[in-house]
Design an enzyme around this catalytic site. Sequence first.
Site, PDB file in Angstrom:
ATOM      1  N   HIS A  62      60.931  22.654  59.640  1.00 14.57           N
ATOM      2  CA  HIS A  62      60.742  23.206  58.298  1.00 14.57           C
ATOM      3  C   HIS A  62      61.660  22.500  57.295  1.00 14.57           C
ATOM      4  O   HIS A  62      62.628  21.824  57.655  1.00 14.57           O
ATOM      5  CB  HIS A  62      61.032  24.710  58.288  1.00 14.57           C
ATOM      6  CG  HIS A  62      62.404  25.041  58.785  1.00 14.57           C
ATOM      7  ND1 HIS A  62      63.548  24.783  58.061  1.00 14.57           N
ATOM      8  CD2 HIS A  62      62.820  25.588  59.947  1.00 14.57           C
ATOM      9  CE1 HIS A  62      64.605  25.179  58.739  1.00 14.57           C
ATOM     10  NE2 HIS A  62      64.189  25.654  59.894  1.00 14.57           N
ATOM     11  N   ASP A  99      63.976  23.402  64.434  1.00 10.88           N
ATOM     12  CA  ASP A  99      64.660  22.332  65.155  1.00 10.88           C
ATOM     13  C   ASP A  99      64.828  22.668  66.632  1.00 10.88           C
ATOM     14  O   ASP A  99      64.781  21.788  67.494  1.00 10.88           O
ATOM     15  CB  ASP A  99      66.013  22.007  64.519  1.00 10.88           C
ATOM     16  CG  ASP A  99      66.920  23.220  64.366  1.00 10.88           C
ATOM     17  OD1 ASP A  99      66.481  24.357  64.628  1.00 10.88           O
ATOM     18  OD2 ASP A  99      68.087  23.034  63.959  1.00 10.88           O
TER      19      ASP A  99
END
Length: 418
Positions: A25, A290
């Site tokens: 993101h 992540d």
Amino acid sequence: MFSPSVLRWGSIWAAGLTIVFISRHGERYPTSNAGDRMLTLLQRIKDSSITLKGDLEFVNDWQYFSLTEHDQLTTTGPYAGTLSSFAAGTRLRTRYLHLLRSIPDTQTTNFWASDCNRVIETARYFATGFFGLDWNSTSAKLHVIPETAELGADTLTPGDTCLKYNDDLRTGHDYGLIQLAKFRSTYTPAISARFQTQNPGIEFTNGEIYSMQEMCGFEILIRGSSPWCDIFSHDDWLNFEYARDVIHYYRAGPGNRFGPAMGWLWLNATANLLAKGPDAGKLFFSFVHDGDIVPMLAAVDLFPSKQLLPVSHRPQTRQWRTSQVTPMNGRIIFERLRCKRSSKDSLTDHEKGLQHYVRININDGIVALPGCTSGPGSSCPLEEFLAFVQRRGKEIGDFREICGLGDDAPARIEFLHQ
């Protein structure tokens, strides 16, 4: 004239046929947990009734940058997550316009995001840059994949579905925090001692020093600059960078026993798509956290190391650098290329000598797959790449077995298709 859709290495000409993309993101506010730690620190300073001096004097008048936006994309400043996500879509539209234009107008391109608001918003802003303003009604469809445990292997977020990973408090998800605390204790006490010399009435913990360093980065994302950045030395920042490497390496990366198994799911799905090539589709975009990309890196073993990352000191050299691989809006693209030794004939011709390769692009830099670099530009011949992925799958083991899931749980990713 330069064309981003055609590549050349000497007499070798190549064009991309299929891309499979996974992205973190965009830039965000602190998570609720990190933000709460920051606010607790600031409240403790306020409750102490001490007027800070020296390096921390600015804190006396400083205002926190977020009270209600924790976990969300940033929308202000030069590094706004909304802006960088749109810009990423625009840049990749430029690079892969030949693929986009080759898709019939009547065909909708599916793309995917895990079920988290900042991830979904990243996908939407990216789509606006890549497909255009009206993408939702014409050319593309966003599919939101739940971040829930019952999905088994059919997920974008295997850290949520791997039961043993979450239950194992010693070597599972929390292993990253355990190792982080060990390394953090090697450098933050000296910083705390410096601040205490300037302010004898208050002492800061290792975690509080770390939160101060985090506030530097987040304030830059939101306001463009931060006084927190100026109170730490260059060496302090190198240690903080390494601390971030440590937490991800041991939380879900090569240093975690569950990491490769979780990451092989998306890697295997990607290999299957690349094997089929354009017949399966030309554009595959997935948006995640992540913590979902790091396991895939562990599975593909792009940054091999003979030894685990130490937590007693910061090594002078290392291959694993989280900041270069999974920054906010960081992305990894697997490209299937078609190459030949000719500049005269169309690259779409199916003549003898046509070869297919896989190239890995990480944040606009090409990274060679260790042991498979015989293709143009250090790419990997497609068949060798597919064999590598299957070999890694056997080495890593079965996701369901490693994670403690039943035989009735989904065994692989099924939703990645056009």
